[in-house]
Write a protein that holds these residues in place. Structure first.
Motif, mmCIF file in Angstrom:
data_model
loop_
_atom_site.group_PDB
_atom_site.id
_atom_site.type_symbol
_atom_site.label_atom_id
_atom_site.label_comp_id
_atom_site.label_asym_id
_atom_site.label_seq_id
_atom_site.Cartn_x
_atom_site.Cartn_y
_atom_site.Cartn_z
ATOM 1 N N TYR A 33 1.088 -1.119 0.029
ATOM 2 C CA TYR A 33 -0.042 -0.047 0.047
ATOM 3 C C TYR A 33 0.738 1.182 -0.105
ATOM 4 C CZ TYR A 33 -2.885 -3.697 2.073
ATOM 5 O OH TYR A 33 -3.438 -4.747 2.614
ATOM 6 N N TYR A 35 0.279 5.478 1.358
ATOM 7 C CA TYR A 35 -0.649 6.177 1.784
ATOM 8 C C TYR A 35 0.370 7.575 1.822
ATOM 9 C CZ TYR A 35 -3.381 2.513 4.080
ATOM 10 O OH TYR A 35 -4.291 1.560 4.429
ATOM 11 N N LYS A 42 -4.915 14.348 7.856
ATOM 12 C CA LYS A 42 -5.005 12.994 8.299
ATOM 13 C C LYS A 42 -4.139 12.103 7.198
ATOM 14 C CE LYS A 42 -9.562 12.494 8.190
ATOM 15 N NZ LYS A 42 -10.929 11.818 8.203
ATOM 16 N N VAL A 43 -4.032 10.753 7.501
ATOM 17 C CA VAL A 43 -3.375 9.728 6.708
ATOM 18 C C VAL A 43 -4.249 9.446 5.738
ATOM 19 C CG1 VAL A 43 -2.096 7.595 6.546
ATOM 20 C CG2 VAL A 43 -1.658 9.208 8.491
ATOM 21 N N PHE A 45 -5.265 7.114 2.235
ATOM 22 C CA PHE A 45 -5.105 5.784 1.196
ATOM 23 C C PHE A 45 -4.886 6.259 -0.124
ATOM 24 C CE2 PHE A 45 -5.289 1.820 -0.287
ATOM 25 C CZ PHE A 45 -6.167 1.671 -1.264
ATOM 26 N N GLU A 56 -7.134 -1.586 -5.673
ATOM 27 C CA GLU A 56 -7.913 -0.563 -5.192
ATOM 28 C C GLU A 56 -7.236 0.870 -5.237
ATOM 29 O OE1 GLU A 56 -9.900 -1.321 -1.566
ATOM 30 O OE2 GLU A 56 -10.751 0.867 -1.485
ATOM 31 N N GLN A 103 -1.709 -3.725 8.846
ATOM 32 C CA GLN A 103 -0.765 -3.250 7.872
ATOM 33 C C GLN A 103 0.694 -2.756 8.744
ATOM 34 O OE1 GLN A 103 -2.585 -0.465 4.969
ATOM 35 N NE2 GLN A 103 -4.426 -1.863 4.834
ATOM 36 N N ARG B 94 -11.445 -0.594 8.930
ATOM 37 C CA ARG B 94 -11.353 -1.336 7.415
ATOM 38 C C ARG B 94 -12.572 -2.192 7.549
ATOM 39 N NH1 ARG B 94 -5.857 -4.853 6.088
ATOM 40 N NH2 ARG B 94 -6.450 -4.853 3.801
ATOM 41 N N LYS B 104 -8.543 -0.703 2.065
ATOM 42 C CA LYS B 104 -7.949 0.653 2.597
ATOM 43 C C LYS B 104 -8.227 0.729 4.098
ATOM 44 C CE LYS B 104 -11.637 3.503 1.168
ATOM 45 N NZ LYS B 104 -11.891 4.712 0.335
ATOM 46 N N LEU B 105 -7.252 1.168 4.758
ATOM 47 C CA LEU B 105 -7.578 1.664 6.130
ATOM 48 C C LEU B 105 -7.910 3.067 5.998
ATOM 49 C CD1 LEU B 105 -4.518 0.429 8.039
ATOM 50 C CD2 LEU B 105 -6.709 -0.085 8.456
ATOM 51 N N PHE B 107 -8.278 6.312 8.248
ATOM 52 C CA PHE B 107 -7.921 6.923 9.584
ATOM 53 C C PHE B 107 -8.707 8.194 10.015
ATOM 54 C CE2 PHE B 107 -3.786 4.692 10.184
ATOM 55 C CZ PHE B 107 -3.504 4.381 8.898
#
Lengths: 114, 117
Positions: A33, A35, A42-43, A45, A56, A103, B94, B104-105, B107
């Motif tokens: 992944y 990010y 914020k973090v 994706f 994805e 993760q 998730r 995906k996460l 947050f």
């Protein structure tokens, strides 16, 4: 303990230039992944990658972005023509199979576009 | 779409006191919930997760979290805070396997924990 590693730790580039951010995921992990975290936000994706293809992606991950696993150990994120708004911390992560697995994140690459 | 809310930008606690960092979530179906910690100039470190089973999950460094389905919450707790716990804490959600966006996460905005000596 195995770790995700990322290089470089800091990259400075001029607007319009191409950059490649590199990651070495944990060796027995199957999902990869990217990010990003814009300063103070914020973090978010960007993309997930499994079995040598994107599985994805978010709306942020437009045609300027691409990912590749060139050699079975590295995982790269390429930004073709950087913009000022691409300045952010970019995190690589990897996980074993399945959504129930956590993760593991690398330390990040700070990208500064001038 | 999945979402996470961390209502507190900062939590202050004295060393030795219990701490709670709050998190609420929104997801269709049964969620997978995670807590991560970020120290300065470091990546995100996994602390703990809830997938199924006991509502109280235990993780690294003495942290635990309580899953409450009716309140859609997953608050992070520790019985006795240490100065070294001072960091930025992120809750993440998730979707279950097979759901749209399950890979995906997502947050929250993060909560800064400051533990004073």
């Amino acid at each position: 303990e195995p770790e995700v590693t990322q290089t470089p730790s800091h990259q400075v580039t001029q607007m319009g230039q191409e950059v490649i951010l590199r990651c070495v995921p944990i060796s027995n992990h199957l999902y990869f992944y990217w990010y990003r975290q814009i300063l103070g936000q914020k973090v978010e994706f960007l993309v997930s990658f499994y079995n040598n293809e994107i599985s994805e992606k978010s709306e942020i991950f437009d045609d300027q972005f691409s990912v590749e696993r060139p050699d079975g150990s590295n995982f790269t994120l390429k930004i073709r023509s950087t913009k000022l708004e691409d300045s952010a911390m970019y995190f690589c992560a990897s996980s074993t199979e399945g959504a129930a697995y956590e993760q593991y994140f690398g330390p990040g690459t700070r990208l500064t576009v001038t | 779409a999945q979402s996470v809310a961390q209502p507190e930008d900062q939590v202050n606690v004295a060393e030795g006191n219990p701490l709670t960092v709050k998190c609420t979530y929104s997801v269709s179906g049964n969620p997978y919930l995670f807590w991560y910690v970020q120290y300065p100039n470091r990546g995100l470190q996994f602390l703990l997760k809830y997938i199924t089973g006991d509502n109280l999950v235990k993780g690294s460094y003495g942290f635990e979290a309580e899953f409450n389905k009716s309140q859609t919450s997953f608050h992070l707790k520790k019985p006795s805070a240490l100065v070294s716990d001072s960091a930025l804490y992120f809750c993440a959600v998730r979707s279950p396997f097979g759901d749209t966006g399950f890979q995906k996460l997502v947050f929250g905005t993060g909560t800064r924990l400051l533990v004073s000596p």
